[in-house]
Design a protein around this motif. Structure first.
Motif, PDB file in Angstrom:
ATOM      1  N   THR A  21      -0.474  30.869  13.083  1.00 32.75           N
ATOM      2  CA  THR A  21       0.121  31.962  12.323  1.00 32.75           C
ATOM      3  C   THR A  21       1.613  31.974  12.599  1.00 32.75           C
ATOM      4  O   THR A  21       2.042  31.807  13.741  1.00 32.75           O
ATOM      5  CB  THR A  21      -0.495  33.311  12.735  1.00 32.75           C
ATOM      6  OG1 THR A  21      -1.898  33.268  12.479  1.00 32.75           O
ATOM      7  CG2 THR A  21       0.133  34.463  11.969  1.00 32.75           C
ATOM      8  N   TYR A  22       2.393  32.156  11.533  1.00 31.92           N
ATOM      9  CA  TYR A  22       3.841  32.271  11.673  1.00 31.92           C
ATOM     10  C   TYR A  22       4.269  33.539  10.958  1.00 31.92           C
ATOM     11  O   TYR A  22       3.842  33.809   9.838  1.00 31.92           O
ATOM     12  CB  TYR A  22       4.554  31.058  11.066  1.00 31.92           C
ATOM     13  CG  TYR A  22       6.051  31.136  11.204  1.00 31.92           C
ATOM     14  CD1 TYR A  22       6.666  30.878  12.425  1.00 31.92           C
ATOM     15  CD2 TYR A  22       6.853  31.484  10.131  1.00 31.92           C
ATOM     16  CE1 TYR A  22       8.041  30.966  12.566  1.00 31.92           C
ATOM     17  CE2 TYR A  22       8.227  31.575  10.266  1.00 31.92           C
ATOM     18  CZ  TYR A  22       8.817  31.316  11.480  1.00 31.92           C
ATOM     19  OH  TYR A  22      10.175  31.414  11.611  1.00 31.92           O
ATOM     20  N   LYS A  23       5.117  34.323  11.615  1.00 32.32           N
ATOM     21  CA  LYS A  23       5.579  35.600  11.070  1.00 32.32           C
ATOM     22  C   LYS A  23       7.089  35.682  11.262  1.00 32.32           C
ATOM     23  O   LYS A  23       7.611  35.286  12.304  1.00 32.32           O
ATOM     24  CB  LYS A  23       4.898  36.749  11.813  1.00 32.32           C
ATOM     25  CG  LYS A  23       5.323  38.122  11.392  1.00 32.32           C
ATOM     26  CD  LYS A  23       4.548  39.151  12.215  1.00 32.32           C
ATOM     27  CE  LYS A  23       4.947  40.548  11.873  1.00 32.32           C
ATOM     28  NZ  LYS A  23       4.158  41.529  12.671  1.00 32.32           N
ATOM     29  N   ARG A  24       7.773  36.213  10.241  1.00 34.85           N
ATOM     30  CA  ARG A  24       9.222  36.353  10.315  1.00 34.85           C
ATOM     31  C   ARG A  24       9.623  37.663   9.639  1.00 34.85           C
ATOM     32  O   ARG A  24       9.028  38.051   8.642  1.00 34.85           O
ATOM     33  CB  ARG A  24       9.912  35.176   9.633  1.00 34.85           C
ATOM     34  CG  ARG A  24      11.408  35.165   9.827  1.00 34.85           C
ATOM     35  CD  ARG A  24      11.970  33.826   9.438  1.00 34.85           C
ATOM     36  NE  ARG A  24      13.407  33.832   9.607  1.00 34.85           N
ATOM     37  CZ  ARG A  24      14.155  32.759   9.489  1.00 34.85           C
ATOM     38  NH1 ARG A  24      13.607  31.594   9.211  1.00 34.85           N
ATOM     39  NH2 ARG A  24      15.455  32.830   9.653  1.00 34.85           N
ATOM     40  N   VAL A  25      10.633  38.295  10.204  1.00 34.48           N
ATOM     41  CA  VAL A  25      11.142  39.556   9.677  1.00 34.48           C
ATOM     42  C   VAL A  25      12.555  39.323   9.162  1.00 34.48           C
ATOM     43  O   VAL A  25      13.372  38.703   9.837  1.00 34.48           O
ATOM     44  CB  VAL A  25      11.149  40.652  10.762  1.00 34.48           C
ATOM     45  CG1 VAL A  25      11.731  41.948  10.230  1.00 34.48           C
ATOM     46  CG2 VAL A  25       9.750  40.878  11.311  1.00 34.48           C
ATOM     47  N   LYS A  26      12.827  39.810   7.955  1.00 33.54           N
ATOM     48  CA  LYS A  26      14.152  39.703   7.345  1.00 33.54           C
ATOM     49  C   LYS A  26      14.741  41.101   7.238  1.00 33.54           C
ATOM     50  O   LYS A  26      14.124  42.003   6.676  1.00 33.54           O
ATOM     51  CB  LYS A  26      14.047  39.083   5.946  1.00 33.54           C
ATOM     52  CG  LYS A  26      15.366  39.033   5.198  1.00 33.54           C
ATOM     53  CD  LYS A  26      15.168  38.500   3.788  1.00 33.54           C
ATOM     54  CE  LYS A  26      16.457  38.498   2.995  1.00 33.54           C
ATOM     55  NZ  LYS A  26      16.259  38.005   1.630  1.00 33.54           N
TER      56      LYS A  26
END
Length: 62
Positions: A7-12
């Protein structure tokens, strides 16, 4: 050790105390390379949160 999911998660940050989050998960089979799959997930999220800006084409007026 066998990796079954990545799982990969990123916040912008959108500014003004707002943000957008995107998370993707891949289910691996026995032939998948976890390093390659995680790189593809990172690229997918990056392209969705930070799409390339269209560059206007210049035309010379004669």
């Amino acid at each position: 050790m066998r990796i079954e999911t990545i799982t990969y998660k990123r916040v912008k940050s959108l500014g003004n105390y707002q943000n957008e989050t995107m998370e993707v998960t891949a289910v691996l089979d026995q032939y998948d390379d976890p390093n390659e799959v995680s790189e593809r997930l990172r690229e997918l999220v990056k392209s969705q949160l930070f799409p390339p800006e269209s560059v206007p084409t210049q035309t010379d007026d004669f």
